[in-house]
Scaffold this motif. Structure first.
Motif, PDB file in Angstrom:
ATOM      1  N   VAL A 323       0.833  -1.211   0.000  1.00 15.43           N
ATOM      2  CA  VAL A 323       0.000   0.000   0.000  1.00 15.43           C
ATOM      3  C   VAL A 323       0.866   1.259   0.000  1.00 15.43           C
ATOM      4  N   ILE A 324       1.809   1.326   0.925  1.00 11.08           N
ATOM      5  CA  ILE A 324       2.640   2.531   1.033  1.00 11.08           C
ATOM      6  C   ILE A 324       3.604   2.631  -0.149  1.00 11.08           C
ATOM      7  N   GLY A 325       4.168   1.511  -0.576  1.00 11.70           N
ATOM      8  CA  GLY A 325       5.119   1.519  -1.686  1.00 11.70           C
ATOM      9  C   GLY A 325       4.488   1.995  -2.986  1.00 11.70           C
ATOM     10  N   MET A 326       3.328   1.426  -3.347  1.00 13.19           N
ATOM     11  CA  MET A 326       2.682   1.809  -4.599  1.00 13.19           C
ATOM     12  C   MET A 326       2.166   3.244  -4.551  1.00 13.19           C
ATOM     13  N   SER A 327       1.638   3.665  -3.410  1.00 10.53           N
ATOM     14  CA  SER A 327       1.137   5.034  -3.276  1.00 10.53           C
ATOM     15  C   SER A 327       2.273   6.047  -3.426  1.00 10.53           C
ATOM     16  N   SER A 328       3.409   5.760  -2.803  1.00 10.21           N
ATOM     17  CA  SER A 328       4.555   6.667  -2.866  1.00 10.21           C
ATOM     18  C   SER A 328       5.084   6.787  -4.290  1.00 10.21           C
ATOM     19  N   THR A 329       5.138   5.662  -4.992  1.00 13.76           N
ATOM     20  CA  THR A 329       5.629   5.675  -6.373  1.00 13.76           C
ATOM     21  C   THR A 329       4.692   6.465  -7.282  1.00 13.76           C
ATOM     22  N   PHE A 330       3.391   6.331  -7.055  1.00  9.96           N
ATOM     23  CA  PHE A 330       2.410   7.067  -7.855  1.00  9.96           C
ATOM     24  C   PHE A 330       2.589   8.575  -7.685  1.00  9.96           C
ATOM     25  N   VAL A 331       2.752   9.021  -6.441  1.00 10.51           N
ATOM     26  CA  VAL A 331       2.930  10.454  -6.170  1.00 10.51           C
ATOM     27  C   VAL A 331       4.190  10.977  -6.863  1.00 10.51           C
ATOM     28  N   LEU A 332       5.298  10.219  -6.751  1.00  7.16           N
ATOM     29  CA  LEU A 332       6.547  10.637  -7.367  1.00  7.16           C
ATOM     30  C   LEU A 332       6.424  10.691  -8.892  1.00  7.16           C
ATOM     31  N   SER A 333       5.741   9.716  -9.471  1.00  4.92           N
ATOM     32  CA  SER A 333       5.550   9.684 -10.927  1.00  4.92           C
ATOM     33  C   SER A 333       4.772  10.900 -11.405  1.00  4.92           C
ATOM     34  N   MET A 334       3.757  11.292 -10.638  1.00  6.23           N
ATOM     35  CA  MET A 334       2.956  12.460 -11.013  1.00  6.23           C
ATOM     36  C   MET A 334       3.781  13.743 -10.951  1.00  6.23           C
ATOM     37  N   ILE A 335       4.658  13.825  -9.969  1.00 10.55           N
ATOM     38  CA  ILE A 335       5.535  14.995  -9.865  1.00 10.55           C
ATOM     39  C   ILE A 335       6.403  15.108 -11.118  1.00 10.55           C
ATOM     40  N   PHE A 336       6.967  13.985 -11.553  1.00 12.03           N
ATOM     41  CA  PHE A 336       7.808  13.998 -12.742  1.00 12.03           C
ATOM     42  C   PHE A 336       7.006  14.335 -14.003  1.00 12.03           C
ATOM     43  N   TRP A 337       5.766  13.826 -14.074  1.00 10.96           N
ATOM     44  CA  TRP A 337       4.973  14.054 -15.277  1.00 10.96           C
ATOM     45  C   TRP A 337       4.577  15.524 -15.405  1.00 10.96           C
ATOM     46  N   PHE A 338       4.059  16.101 -14.341  1.00 12.43           N
ATOM     47  CA  PHE A 338       3.613  17.488 -14.410  1.00 12.43           C
ATOM     48  C   PHE A 338       4.785  18.471 -14.462  1.00 12.43           C
ATOM     49  N   GLY A 339       5.957  18.025 -14.027  1.00  6.28           N
ATOM     50  CA  GLY A 339       7.143  18.882 -14.120  1.00  6.28           C
ATOM     51  C   GLY A 339       8.107  18.434 -15.196  1.00  6.28           C
ATOM     52  N   ARG A 340       7.566  17.740 -16.213  1.00  2.00           N
ATOM     53  CA  ARG A 340       8.423  17.090 -17.210  1.00  2.00           C
ATOM     54  C   ARG A 340       9.332  18.064 -17.964  1.00  2.00           C
ATOM     55  N   ALA A 341       8.825  19.261 -18.281  1.00  2.00           N
ATOM     56  CA  ALA A 341       9.641  20.200 -19.065  1.00  2.00           C
ATOM     57  C   ALA A 341      10.882  20.664 -18.303  1.00  2.00           C
ATOM     58  N   PRO A 342      10.731  21.186 -17.082  1.00  2.00           N
ATOM     59  CA  PRO A 342      11.950  21.596 -16.356  1.00  2.00           C
ATOM     60  C   PRO A 342      12.854  20.426 -16.002  1.00  2.00           C
ATOM     61  N   PHE A 343      12.258  19.262 -15.701  1.00  2.00           N
ATOM     62  CA  PHE A 343      13.089  18.104 -15.348  1.00  2.00           C
ATOM     63  C   PHE A 343      13.922  17.633 -16.538  1.00  2.00           C
ATOM     64  N   MET A 344      13.293  17.565 -17.719  1.00  6.59           N
ATOM     65  CA  MET A 344      14.024  17.117 -18.902  1.00  6.59           C
ATOM     66  C   MET A 344      15.097  18.127 -19.317  1.00  6.59           C
ATOM     67  N   SER A 345      14.860  19.397 -18.999  1.00  7.05           N
ATOM     68  CA  SER A 345      15.826  20.435 -19.383  1.00  7.05           C
ATOM     69  C   SER A 345      17.141  20.323 -18.624  1.00  7.05           C
ATOM     70  N   PHE A 346      17.156  19.512 -17.545  1.00  6.12           N
ATOM     71  CA  PHE A 346      18.414  19.267 -16.841  1.00  6.12           C
ATOM     72  C   PHE A 346      19.406  18.532 -17.745  1.00  6.12           C
ATOM     73  N   PHE A 347      18.878  17.750 -18.674  1.00  5.87           N
ATOM     74  CA  PHE A 347      19.722  16.867 -19.472  1.00  5.87           C
ATOM     75  C   PHE A 347      19.964  17.353 -20.900  1.00  5.87           C
ATOM     76  N   THR A 348      19.062  18.184 -21.393  1.00  5.09           N
ATOM     77  CA  THR A 348      19.221  18.604 -22.779  1.00  5.09           C
ATOM     78  C   THR A 348      18.508  19.931 -23.025  1.00  5.09           C
ATOM     79  N   THR A 349      18.995  20.695 -23.984  1.00  5.74           N
ATOM     80  CA  THR A 349      18.332  21.922 -24.401  1.00  5.74           C
ATOM     81  C   THR A 349      17.641  21.738 -25.747  1.00  5.74           C
ATOM     82  N   SER A 350      17.740  20.524 -26.304  1.00 11.49           N
ATOM     83  CA  SER A 350      17.149  20.232 -27.608  1.00 11.49           C
ATOM     84  C   SER A 350      15.649  19.956 -27.467  1.00 11.49           C
ATOM     85  N   GLU A 351      14.827  20.731 -28.179  1.00 15.96           N
ATOM     86  CA  GLU A 351      13.381  20.536 -28.144  1.00 15.96           C
ATOM     87  C   GLU A 351      13.005  19.155 -28.690  1.00 15.96           C
TER      88      GLU A 351
END
Length: 449
Positions: A323-351
Motif C-alpha cells: 500500500v505505502i510503496g505503490m502510493s509513494s511511487t504514484f505520487v513521485l511519478s505524477m511529480i515527474f509528469w507534471f514537471g516534465r519540461a523543467p526536469f528534462m531540461s536538466f539533461f538537454t536543451t534540444s526541443e
C-alpha cells in the motif's frame, strides 16, 4: 573502536513505522545513486555533444544487467544474515557475514577481468551506432574497473540492512555521490576527458563507498564485525546465499537483458532517440527504486519474522509494503509528469530530444506503480526462503514476453510508442502471476508450520 548502531527490532511492536523508516533510506539511497548517475549524463550533455551523451546512454542497460546479477546475490546475503538473526543464532551470524564479504571480493575480481575482455562484443550486439561505438567502448571498459567496488558496497550494505541499519549505507552513498559530481565537473569541464572523465569519476566514488562500508564492518559489534584474517567461504552459508541470491540475480540479469534488447530497438531510431530515452529513464527509475525499497524491506522483515514463526506479522508486512510503496511511487511519478519540461531540461536543451523523452514518461513513468504488484509479493516470497518462483515468473512474464513483443509486434509496427508499451503490459502480467504464487505459497507454508 566500535560503532554501536541501533538494531531495529523487527520481531516485536508496530510494523508500519519501522518498515517506512527502513525503506525510506533505501529509497533515498537508490534515488541518490540515480541522481548522481544522472549527473554523469547531465555533465556530458552540457559540456559535450549528443554523440558523447549517447555513448553513456547506450551502456545503461548493459551496466544494469551486470549490476543486477550481483545485487541479487547480495540480496541472498541479506536474507541469510536476517534469518539467522530471526532464529537468534548469534554465533553463526559472524561466520555468515565473513562469507558474504569474501564472496563479494571474489565476484568483483571475476566481473572486472571478464568485462575487459567482452566489452566491445557486448556493444556490437546491442547495435550501438558506428559513430558512438568508440566512445561507448571506452566508457564501458573503465566502468568494469569500477564495478568490483560497487559489488563490495552492495554486499556490505546488505549485511548492515539485515540488522535494520539502512541509514549508514545512505550516508556513504550521499558522500560518494557528491564526490562523483565534483569529479565529473573537474574531469569533463576542466580537463575535457569526455566520457572517460565521468567513468573515472564513477570508479573513484565507488572505491570510496566500498572502503567506507568495509571500515564500518571492521568496527561493528562483535556479532557483525569482520576481520580480514577470518574471511573465508563457508559452504553452508554460501549455499544459502546462492540459493536465495542466484535466482534473484539471474532474474535481474535476464530482466535487464530484455531491457538491452529494447535498448537495441531504441538505438535503431538514432542518437536523438537514445539521448531522449536515456534522460527520461532517470525519472522512471527513481519511481521504481521507491517500490524496490519497500520490496527489500518486505524481504528483510519477512525473513526475520518468518524464521521466528511470526506468521501474522508476515501478512501485515505484505499489506503495509504494497500500500505505502505503490502510493509513494504514484505520487513521485505524477511529480515527474507534471514537471516534465523543467526536469528534462536538466539533461538537454534540444526541443526534439525533450519531446521524444515525453513519450517515454507518458507511457512508462505514469504506470511505474504497477511494478509494485510483483516486487512486493516477490520480496515476501524471498523472505520466506523461496527465490526461484519469483525469478521464474519475472523471467517469463516480463523477459520472455518482451523479447517476443520486440521480435513480432515491434517489427511490424516500428514506432517508439509500440516499443515502450510493452513495459506496462508486462507489469500487469507479472503482477497477476506473482500474486497468485504468493498467496498460494503463503497459505501452504503457514499451514505446514
Amino acid at each position: 573502536m566500535h560503532f554501536h548502531t541501533k538494531q531495529v527490532n523487527m520481531l516485536e511492536g508496530p510494523l508500519t513505522g519501522k518498515i517506512v523508516r527502513f525503506a525510506i533510506p533505501l529509497a533515498c539511497a537508490s534515488v541518490l545513486q540515480q541522481l548522481f548517475n544522472s549527473a554523469d549524463l547531465a555533465v556530458i550533455g552540457r559540456f559535450e555533444n549528443a554523440t558523447a551523451m549517447a555513448a553513456v546512454g547506450s551502456n545503461a542497460a548493459i551496466v544494469s544487467l551486470l549490476v543486477s546479477l550481483f545485487s541479487g546475490l547480495s540480496l541472498g546475503s541479506n536474507v541469510t544474515v536476517a534469518s539467522l538473526i530471526g532464529m537468534k543464532k548469534h554465533e553463526e551470524v559472524n561466520r555468515a557475514v565473513h562469507t558474504c564479504v569474501a564472496l563479494s571480493l571474489i565476484c568483483g575480481v571475476i566481473i572486472c577481468v571478464l568485462g575487459e575482455v567482452i566489452a566491445p562484443q557486448i556493444l556490437k550486439v546491442t547495435s550501438v551506432p558506428a559513430n558512438v561505438l568508440p566512445l561507448a567502448t571506452l566508457y564501458l571498459r573503465i566502468l568494469f574497473f569500477a564495478l568490483p567496488f560497487l559489488i563490495i558496497y552492495d554486499f556490505g550494505s546488505s549485511v548492515l540492512r539485515a540488522k535494520g541499519d539502512s541509514t549508514r549505507p545512505l550516508y556513504v552513498l550521499f558522500v560518494s555521490g557528491i564526490m562523483n559530481v565534483i569529479l565529473n565537473i573537474i574531469f569533463v569541464a576542466l580537463f575535457h576527458l569526455s566520457v572517460a572523465g565521468v567513468a573515472i569519476a564513477t570508479m573513484i566514488s565507488n572505491m570510496f563507498s566500498a572502503f567506507t562500508i568495509l571500515f564500518f564492518l571492521r568496527h561493528e559489534e562483535p556479532e557483525f564485525m569482520i576481520s580480514m584474517k577470518k574471511l573465508r567461504i563457508e559452504k553452508q552459508y554460501l549455499k544459502r546465499i546462492i540459493g536465495i541470491g542466484a535466482p534473484a540475480g539471474i532474474q535481474g540479469m535476464v530482466f535487464s537483458l530484455s531491457n538491452v534488447i529494447i535498448q537495441a530497438g531504441i538505438n535503431s531510431f538514432g542518437a536523438n532517440y537514445i539521448a531522449a530515452n536515456t534522460a527520461a529513464l532517470n525519472f522512471e527509475t527513481m519511481g521504481y527504486y521507491v517500490i524496490n525499497a519497500f520490496g527489500q524491506a518486505a524481504t528483510t522483515f519477512t525473513s526475520q519474522n518468518f524464521s521466528a514463526k511470526l506468521y501474522d506479522r508476515c501478512k501485515r508486512i505484505y499489506r503495509i509494503a504494497i500500500v505505502i510503496g505503490m502510493s509513494s511511487t504514484f505520487v513521485l511519478s505524477m511529480i515527474f509528469w507534471f514537471g516534465r519540461a523543467p526536469f528534462m531540461s536538466f539533461f538537454t536543451t534540444s526541443e526534439t530530444v525533450m519531446k521524444i523523452g515525453y513519450i517515454r514518461l507518458m507511457i512508462i513513468d505514469n504506470f511505474e506503480l504497477l511494478t509494485g504488484t510483483y516486487e512486493i509479493p516477490g520480496g515476501c516470497l524471498r523472505g520466506m526462503g523461496h527465490s526461484v518462483i519469483p525469478a521464474i515468473i519475472t523471467m517469463i512474464g516480463s523477459c520472455v514476453f518482451r523479447v517476443i513483443w520486440v521480435s513480432t509486434i515491434f517489427v511490424s509496427q516500428h514506432t517508439l510508442p509500440m516499443l515502450l508499451i510493452v513495459y506496462p503490459i508486462s507489469w500487469v502480467i507479472c503482477g497477476t502471476a506473482m500474486h497468485i504464487a504468493y498467496f498460494t505459497m503463503r497459505h501452504k507454508l503457514f499451514k505446514q508450520a
